[in-house]
Design a protein around this motif. Structure first.
Motif, PDB file in Angstrom:
ATOM      1  N   TRP A  84       5.108  -5.897  -9.166  1.00  0.00           N
ATOM      2  CA  TRP A  84       6.507  -5.517  -9.022  1.00  0.00           C
ATOM      3  C   TRP A  84       7.204  -5.150 -10.326  1.00  0.00           C
ATOM      4  N   ALA A  85       6.581  -5.420 -11.457  1.00  0.00           N
ATOM      5  CA  ALA A  85       7.169  -5.024 -12.734  1.00  0.00           C
ATOM      6  C   ALA A  85       6.599  -3.711 -13.251  1.00  0.00           C
ATOM      7  N   LEU A  86       5.660  -3.119 -12.508  1.00  0.00           N
ATOM      8  CA  LEU A  86       5.031  -1.884 -12.964  1.00  0.00           C
ATOM      9  C   LEU A  86       5.944  -0.689 -12.710  1.00  0.00           C
ATOM     10  N   PRO A  87       5.969   0.280 -13.623  1.00  0.00           N
ATOM     11  CA  PRO A  87       6.893   1.419 -13.465  1.00  0.00           C
ATOM     12  C   PRO A  87       6.572   2.320 -12.281  1.00  0.00           C
ATOM     13  N   ASP A  88       5.310   2.330 -11.825  1.00  0.00           N
ATOM     14  CA  ASP A  88       4.963   3.227 -10.727  1.00  0.00           C
ATOM     15  C   ASP A  88       5.046   2.558  -9.360  1.00  0.00           C
ATOM     16  N   THR A  89       5.508   1.301  -9.307  1.00  0.00           N
ATOM     17  CA  THR A  89       5.606   0.599  -8.021  1.00  0.00           C
ATOM     18  C   THR A  89       6.543   1.288  -7.032  1.00  0.00           C
ATOM     19  N   PRO A  90       7.736   1.769  -7.440  1.00  0.00           N
ATOM     20  CA  PRO A  90       8.594   2.454  -6.462  1.00  0.00           C
ATOM     21  C   PRO A  90       7.893   3.614  -5.772  1.00  0.00           C
ATOM     22  N   ALA A  91       7.167   4.426  -6.520  1.00  0.00           N
ATOM     23  CA  ALA A  91       6.463   5.562  -5.926  1.00  0.00           C
ATOM     24  C   ALA A  91       5.352   5.078  -4.998  1.00  0.00           C
ATOM     25  N   LEU A  92       4.668   4.009  -5.387  1.00  0.00           N
ATOM     26  CA  LEU A  92       3.593   3.455  -4.559  1.00  0.00           C
ATOM     27  C   LEU A  92       4.132   2.958  -3.226  1.00  0.00           C
ATOM     28  N   VAL A  93       5.230   2.200  -3.275  1.00  0.00           N
ATOM     29  CA  VAL A  93       5.814   1.647  -2.049  1.00  0.00           C
ATOM     30  C   VAL A  93       6.344   2.768  -1.160  1.00  0.00           C
ATOM     31  N   GLU A  94       6.942   3.790  -1.776  1.00  0.00           N
ATOM     32  CA  GLU A  94       7.455   4.916  -1.006  1.00  0.00           C
ATOM     33  C   GLU A  94       6.313   5.638  -0.278  1.00  0.00           C
ATOM     34  N   GLU A  95       5.181   5.793  -0.956  1.00  0.00           N
ATOM     35  CA  GLU A  95       4.031   6.450  -0.331  1.00  0.00           C
ATOM     36  C   GLU A  95       3.508   5.622   0.843  1.00  0.00           C
ATOM     37  N   LEU A  96       3.432   4.303   0.674  1.00  0.00           N
ATOM     38  CA  LEU A  96       2.986   3.434   1.761  1.00  0.00           C
ATOM     39  C   LEU A  96       3.926   3.524   2.962  1.00  0.00           C
ATOM     40  N   ARG A  97       5.237   3.541   2.694  1.00  0.00           N
ATOM     41  CA  ARG A  97       6.216   3.602   3.775  1.00  0.00           C
ATOM     42  C   ARG A  97       6.115   4.924   4.529  1.00  0.00           C
ATOM     43  N   ARG A  98       5.860   6.013   3.782  1.00  0.00           N
ATOM     44  CA  ARG A  98       5.716   7.327   4.415  1.00  0.00           C
ATOM     45  C   ARG A  98       4.471   7.368   5.310  1.00  0.00           C
ATOM     46  N   GLU A  99       3.402   6.702   4.865  1.00  0.00           N
ATOM     47  CA  GLU A  99       2.169   6.670   5.659  1.00  0.00           C
ATOM     48  C   GLU A  99       2.404   5.969   6.996  1.00  0.00           C
ATOM     49  N   ALA A 100       3.104   4.831   6.946  1.00  0.00           N
ATOM     50  CA  ALA A 100       3.393   4.065   8.165  1.00  0.00           C
ATOM     51  C   ALA A 100       4.421   3.000   7.834  1.00  0.00           C
ATOM     52  N   PRO A 101       5.317   2.698   8.786  1.00  0.00           N
ATOM     53  CA  PRO A 101       6.331   1.675   8.513  1.00  0.00           C
ATOM     54  C   PRO A 101       5.779   0.257   8.511  1.00  0.00           C
ATOM     55  N   VAL A 102       4.591   0.074   9.126  1.00  0.00           N
ATOM     56  CA  VAL A 102       3.980  -1.260   9.199  1.00  0.00           C
ATOM     57  C   VAL A 102       2.505  -1.140   8.830  1.00  0.00           C
ATOM     58  N   HIS A 103       2.072  -1.938   7.872  1.00  0.00           N
ATOM     59  CA  HIS A 103       0.679  -1.952   7.428  1.00  0.00           C
ATOM     60  C   HIS A 103       0.094  -3.349   7.614  1.00  0.00           C
ATOM     61  N   LEU A 104      -1.217  -3.407   7.792  1.00  0.00           N
ATOM     62  CA  LEU A 104      -1.907  -4.691   7.740  1.00  0.00           C
ATOM     63  C   LEU A 104      -2.411  -4.881   6.319  1.00  0.00           C
ATOM     64  N   THR A 105      -1.902  -5.912   5.649  1.00  0.00           N
ATOM     65  CA  THR A 105      -2.234  -6.161   4.251  1.00  0.00           C
ATOM     66  C   THR A 105      -3.169  -7.350   4.136  1.00  0.00           C
ATOM     67  N   ASP A 106      -4.276  -7.170   3.454  1.00  0.00           N
ATOM     68  CA  ASP A 106      -5.184  -8.286   3.169  1.00  0.00           C
ATOM     69  C   ASP A 106      -4.733  -8.928   1.864  1.00  0.00           C
ATOM     70  N   THR A 107      -4.214 -10.137   1.956  1.00  0.00           N
ATOM     71  CA  THR A 107      -3.699 -10.818   0.772  1.00  0.00           C
ATOM     72  C   THR A 107      -4.702 -11.851   0.275  1.00  0.00           C
ATOM     73  N   VAL A 108      -4.623 -12.154  -1.008  1.00  0.00           N
ATOM     74  CA  VAL A 108      -5.560 -13.095  -1.620  1.00  0.00           C
ATOM     75  C   VAL A 108      -5.323 -14.509  -1.104  1.00  0.00           C
ATOM     76  N   ASP A 109      -4.077 -14.933  -1.043  1.00  0.00           N
ATOM     77  CA  ASP A 109      -3.766 -16.325  -0.707  1.00  0.00           C
ATOM     78  C   ASP A 109      -3.460 -16.558   0.767  1.00  0.00           C
ATOM     79  N   ASP A 110      -2.912 -15.553   1.441  1.00  0.00           N
ATOM     80  CA  ASP A 110      -2.406 -15.767   2.789  1.00  0.00           C
ATOM     81  C   ASP A 110      -3.196 -15.058   3.882  1.00  0.00           C
ATOM     82  N   GLY A 111      -4.295 -14.419   3.530  1.00  0.00           N
ATOM     83  CA  GLY A 111      -5.081 -13.741   4.537  1.00  0.00           C
ATOM     84  C   GLY A 111      -4.386 -12.476   5.026  1.00  0.00           C
ATOM     85  N   PRO A 112      -4.735 -11.981   6.220  1.00  0.00           N
ATOM     86  CA  PRO A 112      -4.114 -10.754   6.739  1.00  0.00           C
ATOM     87  C   PRO A 112      -2.655 -10.986   7.121  1.00  0.00           C
ATOM     88  N   VAL A 113      -1.802 -10.089   6.668  1.00  0.00           N
ATOM     89  CA  VAL A 113      -0.362 -10.186   6.921  1.00  0.00           C
ATOM     90  C   VAL A 113       0.149  -8.797   7.282  1.00  0.00           C
TER      91      VAL A 113
END
Length: 393
Positions: free
Chosen positions: A14-43
């Protein structure tokens, strides 16, 4: 099924300068994604404004009882489940919230606005005298002091409580912060027991003597809720104030706009809340099978609303990539929505307005003396340190 290998729960992201563009691209792809997280499993990660609002409004389908924040680990249920405001659903949630409501109502906050403004002014007077300060320390002092007033912490205990809270909220490691809470909780428990027999006109007394269907809340539940209120009240203001001031330093035209009085402080606070979105996410758990944005959500699935992304959704905000201090309407989700809308929202906005106003009245320039240090948190994303030199106005 739309899934992503991008782990939004990585605190370094979240402190990286390219995060806004990354999140915007993910949102454009789909409003809901299945994320594999390190600590919490699939979310399930919800990135759009509309679907985020749908989740936050619907407590009957998306429950808070199994946790309201990521990081506890897959399959782990928080200690305060069903006992804390943040970890209950209506109608129990309303019962726990009722005794605290009067202390955070707009009317009650208006009555305290003058003293909050005076305290913010004193903090910046001292900061300007020092010249070089850490702005995180400066802004943190206000919500801590206001919280001591709400709890009616005896004068003789305030130095200790502020010191313990400093460790609990500003400690450099999770172990330090945990140690701070381990000192704060016994103190709160002692005060709850005292005020059950000798109540006053304060938040601890109100929570300690409140009855639900004729029965007092268990002492442990009162303490858990008080600790949660203190954490939320201090952290939201601290991080939003520091990140808001950093935003104004990075965009001097906004600072000048405010100093010239071209924008009202209320709308500026809301826009800085939207822009910073320091509470990056809110977690819910599906209580039954449902569908969200065409995705099949199963009972027990965890659903993370990424508030930061929702607050930058162009479907909900005109040019969300621009900071418009006079933005209207501004239905951001930085303070939540629905049953769990932040109980302390009026107080938080009053404190933020007081801090920004005090800085604008007393400081002509804020010059960083070293790069700001971002924390590594997806719960309250902000700054650990913001060393600056203040030039008096």
């Amino acid at each position: 099924m739309v899934s992503t290998t991008v782990d939004l729960t990585d605190p370094g992201l979240w402190a990286l300068p390219d995060t806004p563009a990354l999140v915007e691209e993910l949102r454009r792809e789909a409003p809901v994604h299945l994320t594999d997280t390190v600590d919490d499993g699939p979310v399930w990660s919800v990135l759009s404004y509309q679907h985020s609002a749908d989740v936050l409004r619907n407590a009957a389908v998306y429950s808070s009882e199994s946790g309201s924040l990521l990081g506890a680990g897959a399959g782990q249920t928080p200690v305060g489940s069903g006992r804390m405001m943040a970890l209950t659903d209506p109608p129990r949630h309303r019962e726990l919230r009722s005794p605290a409501n009067p202390f955070f109502s707009p009317g009650g906050v208006r009555g305290a606005a003058r003293s909050i403004a005076e305290l913010a002014g004193e903090l910046f007077d001292r900061a300007v005298e020092q010249g070089e300060v850490d702005l995180v320390d400066v802004v943190s002092a206000l919500p801590l002091a206001v919280m001591c007033d709400l709890l009616d912490v005896p004068e003789k205990d305030r130095e200790m409580v502020v010191r313990v809270c400093d460790i609990a909220f500003l400690g450099r490691t999770p172990e330090e912060r945990r140690a701070g809470h381990q000192q704060l909780i016994p103190y709160l428990m002692h005060q709850v027991m005292l005020r059950r027999t000798d109540p006053r006109d304060d938040l601890i007394s109100m929570m300690a003597t409140y009855r639900v269907r004729g029965k007092l809340l268990p002492v442990e539940d009162v303490v858990l809720n008080l600790d949660n209120i203190v954490v939320g009240g201090v952290q939201t203001v601290r991080h939003t104030a520091a990140m808001g001031l950093l935003t104004l330093v990075q965009h001097p035209e906004l600072w000048q706009q405010l100093q010239r009085g071209e924008v009202g402080m209320d709308s500026a606070v809301d826009e800085l809340l939207r822009w910073t979105s320091v509470g990056l996410h809110t977690l819910r758990t599906a209580s039954r099978d449902t569908e969200l944005a065409g995705r099949q959500i199963r009972r027990g699935d965890r659903v993370a609303v990424w508030v930061w992304s929702a607050n930058r959704d162009p479907e909900a905000f005109d040019r969300p990539d621009l900071i418009r201090l006079d933005r209207s309407p501004n239905k951001h989700l930085a303070l939540g929505l629905g049953a769990h809308y932040c109980i302390g929202a009026p107080l938080a906005k009053a404190e933020l307005g007081a801090l920004f106003s005090a800085a604008l009245e007393r400081v002509s320039a804020i010059e960083p003396t070293a790069p700001p240090q971002y924390n590594r948190s997806i719960i309250n994303f902000g700054l650990d340190h913001f060393p600056v030199r203040l030039t008096p106005r």
